[in-house]
Design an enzyme around this catalytic site. Structure first.
Site, PDB file in Angstrom:
ATOM      1  N   CYS A   1     -20.364  -0.991   0.376  1.00 33.56           N
ATOM      2  CA  CYS A   1     -20.573  -1.778  -0.848  1.00 33.56           C
ATOM      3  C   CYS A   1     -21.943  -1.570  -1.483  1.00 33.56           C
ATOM      4  CB  CYS A   1     -20.370  -3.257  -0.547  1.00 33.56           C
ATOM      5  SG  CYS A   1     -18.762  -3.553   0.176  1.00 33.56           S
TER       6      CYS A   1
ATOM      7  N   GLU B   1     -14.675 -10.440  -4.841  1.00 36.28           N
ATOM      8  CA  GLU B   1     -14.760 -10.973  -3.464  1.00 36.28           C
ATOM      9  C   GLU B   1     -16.198 -10.911  -2.976  1.00 36.28           C
ATOM     10  OE1 GLU B   1     -15.328  -9.123  -0.544  1.00 36.28           O
ATOM     11  OE2 GLU B   1     -15.509  -7.159  -1.511  1.00 36.28           O
TER      12      GLU B   1
ATOM     13  N   ARG C   1     -19.257   3.922   7.165  1.00 37.27           N
ATOM     14  CA  ARG C   1     -19.495   4.456   5.820  1.00 37.27           C
ATOM     15  C   ARG C   1     -20.925   4.157   5.375  1.00 37.27           C
ATOM     16  NH1 ARG C   1     -14.512   1.966   2.671  1.00 37.27           N
ATOM     17  NH2 ARG C   1     -14.834   0.354   4.252  1.00 37.27           N
TER      18      ARG C   1
ATOM     19  N   LYS D   1     -22.914   1.971  -2.965  1.00 36.44           N
ATOM     20  CA  LYS D   1     -22.003   2.315  -4.067  1.00 36.44           C
ATOM     21  C   LYS D   1     -22.238   1.393  -5.269  1.00 36.44           C
ATOM     22  CE  LYS D   1     -17.592   0.861  -3.568  1.00 36.44           C
ATOM     23  NZ  LYS D   1     -17.252  -0.036  -4.663  1.00 36.44           N
TER      24      LYS D   1
ATOM     25  N   ASP E   1       0.875  -1.179   0.000  1.00 40.55           N
ATOM     26  CA  ASP E   1       0.000   0.000   0.000  1.00 40.55           C
ATOM     27  C   ASP E   1       0.903   1.217   0.000  1.00 40.55           C
ATOM     28  OD1 ASP E   1      -3.236   0.382   1.050  1.00 40.55           O
ATOM     29  OD2 ASP E   1      -1.907   2.127   0.947  1.00 40.55           O
TER      30      ASP E   1
ATOM     31  N   GLU F   1     -18.309  -7.707   5.838  1.00 37.75           N
ATOM     32  CA  GLU F   1     -17.629  -7.147   7.009  1.00 37.75           C
ATOM     33  C   GLU F   1     -18.229  -7.785   8.255  1.00 37.75           C
ATOM     34  OE1 GLU F   1     -17.164  -2.904   7.230  1.00 37.75           O
ATOM     35  OE2 GLU F   1     -16.786  -2.764   5.070  1.00 37.75           O
TER      36      GLU F   1
END
Ligand code: UGA
Length: 428
Positions: free
Chosen positions: A260, A148, A327, A263, A30, A152
């Site tokens: 997810c 994937e 989020r 969006k 990253d 969560e």
């Protein structure tokens, strides 16, 4: 097998750590150097139950390493998984610039047989675009899609026992490499589905969109239940016994959130429009879920009356339990609307408060769920944390100014609470 993950966010960290657990040598890369420095010390940037143990054990056995730079170690990788984020553009489309940047950055380092695997959620055609971009530079790397399906809060279990592994590629080497990577799982009977890249990419969107549709549907049935009245819990139990419907994802609540569903459904609707196919069902789902927070606040106002200067205890800030992720959390939207109504909010969440503090400036935070309820004119449950089910409700009853509970996750037991003396309201 040597594998590199580009992007050490939620997906990259869980998938990278768990592929190391399957026996591969994984480097999580990253460009956020501070994040990588923390990871090297075993400090995770996210809360995911169980991930810390797998991270620690695989770092200790040397199979999991971290890097903040694209460098020579990439040469050893048989596959590079791209797990960077794909945020929403103003147009509703997914922003793919981080994917293309990652590909640009890794090309100088990888070997000729390395497979570029796109794991980020991307519109159908993205793998094709990456292949075209490479071909335009006379590069012939194999590109594959491997979406994937981790939730969560239960990502580790989802990884260990996948409902399906989807691989999209027409390149034989890519298929071979990915089959080898997932061999520890397929040898246990877990299914790997081979398809073309665009179908693989669409499987991901279609799956999330279908689940979101199920949720919007059941939330609207809950609205109807409240009007009739009918009992949503008994209804969903009976509906779910039909295997064509299934019992999962029938829990009515304050609306779906997270990084997810909102969006991805917007992206899929935009993709459909770009292909001149209006996805009317999905547009209705998007609108239905957008209206959910204000619908919930109307319900709260109908129960508590004006909210001006009322003390409202809010339990739950995250978009679901077992995560620290706020989020697109319906809890945050609902709190913001309560603030507009001039309510005083004292909230508690077992994991989400640090993230929430940064965006909820006029909200106070308690040290425990019980503390949040002291002197409250009403208690609202917004996330289905297990610990909220096991609170000492007698004590809470005595500490509240007005013992009214509005359980927007339907997690508490009506009989127990009404016996104590509470006025109890749920969804549906
Ligand atoms: C979702 C999908 O479930 C995963 O399969 C997918 O891999 C992931 O998105 C992704 O695309 O990365 P996640 O966002 O972690 O996973 O959370 P979910 O468990 O799907 O919940 C989404 C929202 O629906 C939450 O706000 C949750 O509270 C809500 N929900 C879920 C309900 O209101 N009722 C339910 O019965 C289930």
């Amino acid at each position: 097998m040597n594998i590199t993950f580009i992007g050490s966010g939620y997906v990259g960290l869980v998938s990278g750590t768990m592929l190391a657990e399957l026996g591969h040598n994984v480097t999580c890369l990253d460009t956020n150097a501070a994040k990588i420095a923390d990871l090297k010390k075993g400090i995770l940037p996210i809360y995911e139950p169980g991930l810390d143990q797998y991270l620690a054990s695989n770092m200790a056995n040397g199979r999991l390493t971290f890097s903040s730079t694209y460098d020579a170690q990439l040469k050893e990788s048989s596959a590079v998984f791209i797990t960077v984020w794909t945020p929403t553009l103003e147009s509703g489309e997914a922003d793919l610039s981080f994917i293309f940047d990652a590909v640009d950055n890794l090309i100088p380092f990888i070997n000729d047989d390395c497979v570029i695997v796109i794991k980020s959620t991307v519109p159908p055609g993205t793998c094709g675009k990456v292949s075209d971009m490479l071909k335009a530079r006379n590069l012939n790397y194999a590109v594959a899609s491997n979406p994937e399906f981790l939730r969560e809060g239960s990502a580790i279990a989802d990884f260990i026992s996948p409902l399906r592994i989807v691989v999209g590629s027409s390149n034989p080497n890519a298929k071979k490499v990915l089959e080898e990577i997932y061999a520890p799982q397929t040898s246990k009977g877990f299914l790997l589905i081979n398809t073309d890249p665009a179908t693989s990419e669409l499987i991901k969107y279609a799956s999330n969109a279908f689940l979101a549709t199920k949720l919007a549907f059941i939330n609207e049935i809950a609205n109807l239940c409240e009007k009739i009245p009918a009992n949503i819990e008994e209804l969903t139990h009976a509906m779910g016994l039909d295997p064509r419907i299934g019992k999962e994802f029938l829990k009515a609540g304050p609306g779906f959130g997270g990084s997810c569903f909102p969006k991805d459904i917007l992206a899929l609707s935009t993709i459909a429009k770009n292909y001149k196919t209006d996805f009317q069902v999905l547009d209705a789902v998007i609108n239905s879920n957008k209206q959910r927070p204000s619908f919930m606040v109307e319900k709260i106002k109908n129960i508590l009356g004006t909210l001006q200067d009322k003390n409202i205890a809010v339990l739950g800030l995250t978009f679901k339990a077992n995560t620290d992720d706020i989020r697109s959390s319906p809890a945050i939207d609902i709190i913001n609307l309560l603030i507009q109504e001039k309510a005083n909010i004292l909230s508690f969440d077992p994991e989400g408060m640090d993230n929430a503090r940064a965006i909820l400036k006029s909200v106070s935070f308690a040290n425990s769920s019980a503390e949040a309820c002291v002197n409250a004119d009403g208690l609202i449950i917004l996330t289905e944390w297990e610990e909220f089910k096991n609170m000492n409700f007698k004590e809470i009853y005595n500490s509240m100014k007005n013992p009214v509970i509005i359980d927007l996750r339907n997690i508490l037991k009506r009989d127990v609470l009404t016996n104590i003396g509470f006025e109890y309201h749920s969804v549906g």
